[in-house]
Design a protein around this motif. Sequence first.
Motif, mmCIF file in Angstrom:
data_model
loop_
_atom_site.group_PDB
_atom_site.id
_atom_site.type_symbol
_atom_site.label_atom_id
_atom_site.label_comp_id
_atom_site.label_asym_id
_atom_site.label_seq_id
_atom_site.Cartn_x
_atom_site.Cartn_y
_atom_site.Cartn_z
ATOM 1 N N MET A 198 0.820 -1.203 0.000
ATOM 2 C CA MET A 198 0.000 0.000 0.000
ATOM 3 C C MET A 198 0.865 1.270 0.000
ATOM 4 O O MET A 198 0.467 2.270 -0.576
ATOM 5 N N ASP A 199 2.039 1.195 0.623
ATOM 6 C CA ASP A 199 2.923 2.367 0.649
ATOM 7 C C ASP A 199 3.314 2.805 -0.759
ATOM 8 O O ASP A 199 3.380 3.998 -1.044
ATOM 9 N N HIS A 200 3.553 1.818 -1.627
ATOM 10 C CA HIS A 200 3.926 2.146 -3.012
ATOM 11 C C HIS A 200 2.760 2.846 -3.724
ATOM 12 O O HIS A 200 2.977 3.809 -4.472
ATOM 13 N N HIS A 206 -12.808 -2.035 -1.037
ATOM 14 C CA HIS A 206 -14.145 -1.455 -1.244
ATOM 15 C C HIS A 206 -14.370 -0.172 -0.432
ATOM 16 O O HIS A 206 -15.267 -0.108 0.406
ATOM 17 N N PRO A 207 -13.543 0.856 -0.675
ATOM 18 C CA PRO A 207 -13.732 2.102 0.081
ATOM 19 C C PRO A 207 -15.082 2.743 -0.247
ATOM 20 O O PRO A 207 -15.596 2.595 -1.353
ATOM 21 N N LYS A 208 -15.589 3.432 0.750
ATOM 22 C CA LYS A 208 -16.859 4.142 0.580
ATOM 23 C C LYS A 208 -16.671 5.243 -0.481
ATOM 24 O O LYS A 208 -15.661 5.931 -0.491
ATOM 25 N N ASN A 209 -17.640 5.382 -1.354
ATOM 26 C CA ASN A 209 -17.647 6.444 -2.377
ATOM 27 C C ASN A 209 -16.525 6.357 -3.403
ATOM 28 O O ASN A 209 -16.151 7.369 -3.987
ATOM 29 N N GLN A 250 -6.724 6.383 5.818
ATOM 30 C CA GLN A 250 -7.636 5.953 6.882
ATOM 31 C C GLN A 250 -7.448 4.465 7.192
ATOM 32 O O GLN A 250 -7.456 4.070 8.351
ATOM 33 N N LYS A 251 -7.270 3.662 6.163
ATOM 34 C CA LYS A 251 -7.071 2.209 6.353
ATOM 35 C C LYS A 251 -5.751 1.937 7.059
ATOM 36 O O LYS A 251 -5.611 0.952 7.756
ATOM 37 N N LYS A 252 -4.781 2.807 6.820
ATOM 38 C CA LYS A 252 -3.440 2.624 7.381
ATOM 39 C C LYS A 252 -3.394 2.915 8.876
ATOM 40 O O LYS A 252 -2.606 2.333 9.595
ATOM 41 N N GLU A 253 -4.256 3.834 9.314
ATOM 42 C CA GLU A 253 -4.270 4.212 10.728
ATOM 43 C C GLU A 253 -4.712 3.030 11.569
ATOM 44 O O GLU A 253 -5.614 2.293 11.185
ATOM 45 N N PRO A 254 -4.102 2.846 12.738
ATOM 46 C CA PRO A 254 -4.530 1.747 13.605
ATOM 47 C C PRO A 254 -5.977 1.945 14.059
ATOM 48 O O PRO A 254 -6.370 3.042 14.430
ATOM 49 N N GLN A 255 -6.724 0.893 13.973
ATOM 50 C CA GLN A 255 -8.157 0.957 14.307
ATOM 51 C C GLN A 255 -8.367 0.944 15.795
ATOM 52 O O GLN A 255 -7.787 0.267 16.536
#
Length: 122
Positions: free
Chosen positions: A1-3, A64-67, A117-122
Motif C-alpha cells: 500500500m505504501d507504493h 471497497h472504500p466508501k464512495n 484511513q485504512k493505514k491508521e490503527p483501528q
Amino acid sequence: MDHLIELTRQMLIYIDDIENRYAQGRESGEKGDFYSEVKPFADKVKEDNDKWLILATEWVNCHHPKNLHSQQIVSAFEQIETLSVQAFFPETSKTRFINQLNSAKYILNVLLSSMEQKKEPQ
C-alpha cells in the motif's frame, strides 16, 4: 500500500504540473514542442499512470472504500493520460480541461484519504 500511496502522490504532482503547463500555454498562446516537451512528459506520466492503474484498481477491489469504485479509477487514469498531452495545446477547451483535471484530482484525493484511513490503527 505504501507504493500506491507514493504513486498517488506522484500523480497529484503530475496534475499540478499539467495545470501549470496548461496555464502557461493559455497565457503565451504557444504550443509545446512535440518531441522535446510533449512526448517526454506524456511518456513519463504514462509510465507511472500505468502502474498506478493496476495498483489502485486492485486496492479498490480489495478494500471497497466508501464512495470510490474501480470505474472511477479507470476514468481518472484515462483523464490523466489525456491531460498530460492536452496541457501543451492552448487551444484545448478550457472548461473541458478544467473539468477533467478536477475530476482526476478529486478521485486521486479520495483514494489517498481512503488509504490513509485504512493505514491508521483501528
